[in-house]
Design an enzyme around this catalytic site. Sequence first.
Site, PDB file in Angstrom:
ATOM      1  N   GLU A  12       0.684  -1.127  -0.053  1.00  0.00           N
ATOM      2  CA  GLU A  12       0.240   0.021  -0.001  1.00  0.00           C
ATOM      3  C   GLU A  12       0.859   1.117  -0.164  1.00  0.00           C
ATOM      4  O   GLU A  12       0.480   2.345  -0.499  1.00  0.00           O
ATOM      5  CB  GLU A  12      -0.749   0.053   1.126  1.00  0.00           C
ATOM      6  CG  GLU A  12      -2.084  -1.102   1.248  1.00  0.00           C
ATOM      7  CD  GLU A  12      -2.737  -1.267   2.698  1.00  0.00           C
ATOM      8  OE1 GLU A  12      -3.870  -1.135   2.707  1.00  0.00           O
ATOM      9  OE2 GLU A  12      -2.003  -1.275   3.555  1.00  0.00           O
ATOM     10  N   ASP A 171     -12.058  -1.000   7.056  1.00  0.00           N
ATOM     11  CA  ASP A 171     -10.655  -1.515   7.101  1.00  0.00           C
ATOM     12  C   ASP A 171     -10.320  -2.384   8.104  1.00  0.00           C
ATOM     13  O   ASP A 171     -11.424  -2.777   8.964  1.00  0.00           O
ATOM     14  CB  ASP A 171     -10.004  -0.285   6.738  1.00  0.00           C
ATOM     15  CG  ASP A 171      -9.703   0.385   8.209  1.00  0.00           C
ATOM     16  OD1 ASP A 171     -10.301   0.267   8.879  1.00  0.00           O
ATOM     17  OD2 ASP A 171      -8.781   1.201   8.259  1.00  0.00           O
ATOM     18  N   ASP A 196     -12.327  -3.827  -2.881  1.00  0.00           N
ATOM     19  CA  ASP A 196     -13.230  -5.123  -3.031  1.00  0.00           C
ATOM     20  C   ASP A 196     -14.494  -4.609  -2.459  1.00  0.00           C
ATOM     21  O   ASP A 196     -14.617  -3.573  -1.730  1.00  0.00           O
ATOM     22  CB  ASP A 196     -12.790  -6.381  -2.248  1.00  0.00           C
ATOM     23  CG  ASP A 196     -12.439  -5.947  -0.697  1.00  0.00           C
ATOM     24  OD1 ASP A 196     -11.277  -5.539  -0.473  1.00  0.00           O
ATOM     25  OD2 ASP A 196     -13.222  -6.017   0.065  1.00  0.00           O
TER      26      ASP A 196
HETATM   27  N1  ADE Z   1      -8.916  -3.815   3.059  1.00  0.00           N
HETATM   28  C1  ADE Z   1      -9.435  -4.092   1.870  1.00  0.00           C
HETATM   29  N2  ADE Z   1     -10.232  -4.817   1.709  1.00  0.00           N
HETATM   30  C2  ADE Z   1     -10.881  -4.799   3.084  1.00  0.00           C
HETATM   31  C3  ADE Z   1     -12.100  -5.590   3.628  1.00  0.00           C
HETATM   32  N3  ADE Z   1     -12.965  -6.378   2.836  1.00  0.00           N
HETATM   33  N4  ADE Z   1     -12.324  -5.473   4.934  1.00  0.00           N
HETATM   34  C4  ADE Z   1     -11.216  -4.852   5.655  1.00  0.00           C
HETATM   35  N5  ADE Z   1     -10.200  -4.295   5.091  1.00  0.00           N
HETATM   36  C5  ADE Z   1      -9.993  -4.180   3.920  1.00  0.00           C
END
Ligand code: ADE
Length: 241
Positions: A12, A171, A196
Site C-alpha cells: 500500500e 478496514d 473490494d
Molecule cells: N482492506 C481491503 N479490503 C478490505 C475488507 N474487505 N475488509 C477490511 N479491510 C480491507
Amino acid sequence: MKILILVAMYQEAKPLVNELSLKETEPFDDALPMRIFINHEKPDIVLVISGTDPKHNADYIGTQAAAVSAVMAIKKFNPDIILNIGTAGGFKDRGAQIGDVYLVTQAFYHDRRIPLPGYDAYGMGGYHCEMIPEIAGALNVKKGILSTGDSLDAQPCDLEIMAKHNAVVKDMEGASIVWVANLYKKPVILLKSVTDLVDYPEENYQDFLNNLHLASHNLKDQFLKILQLFTENKIVVNKTI
Ligand code: ADE
C-alpha cells in the site's frame, strides 16, 4: 511541519515511498517489526509501515500493530498531523466503487460487541476525524464513514452493525489509529481506497489482490495533492478535539 503517514502493508505504501524518495531508517527498537521511511525535506515526512510476520510471511495488518505503530511514531517524531492511508472494502449499495478514495469523517468498530452498560458504546468507537476544509475541497474523493475490525471478511452481525453506522468503507486499522491520535491530541486524516466490495462478497478476496495496485496508486495521487497544500502553506492545522 512534520507529517506522519501510517500504513499497514508495504504494498500500500510502495507508490508513496517511490514518489517521495523516502529512505528506510533504523526501526523503533529491536523488538518491534515496524519499518520507518523518511525524507527530511520540507515538509518533513515520516512513513511507518506495520512490518511483516516472519513466521507466516504475512504483513501485520490489523488494529494491534496499527495502535503500537501510532504510539511509537507519535512519541518518536511528534508529528503536526497524522495520515492513515490504506485500502478498504467498500459498500456498493451505499455508493462505493472499486478504486474510489474516501476521506473518512468518522471511524467506528464493528467487531467489539460488549453488551454491558457504557461498554457497548465504548466498544463501537465512533471517533471523529479531522475535516480540514482546504483538504476536503482540494481532493478528488468521496467522504464517508469507516468501520474497522480485525477480520477481512464480514459476518452477518458485523454487516448489521456497519449498516447501523452507515459505514461506506471497512478496514482493519483506521479506528485504532484515530483513537491513539485523539489521546495525543494530534489531528488525524484517514484516506481509504476501495479494493473490494463487502456487500458483493463473491468478488471479494481476489478483488483485493487484483485492485491493490490501483487503490495504492489512487491513494498516492490524493496524498500528493495534500502535500502540495502543505508545501504552499495553504493549510492551518488546528486541532479542535
Ligand atoms: N482492506 C481491503 N479490503 C478490505 C475488507 N474487505 N475488509 C477490511 N479491510 C480491507
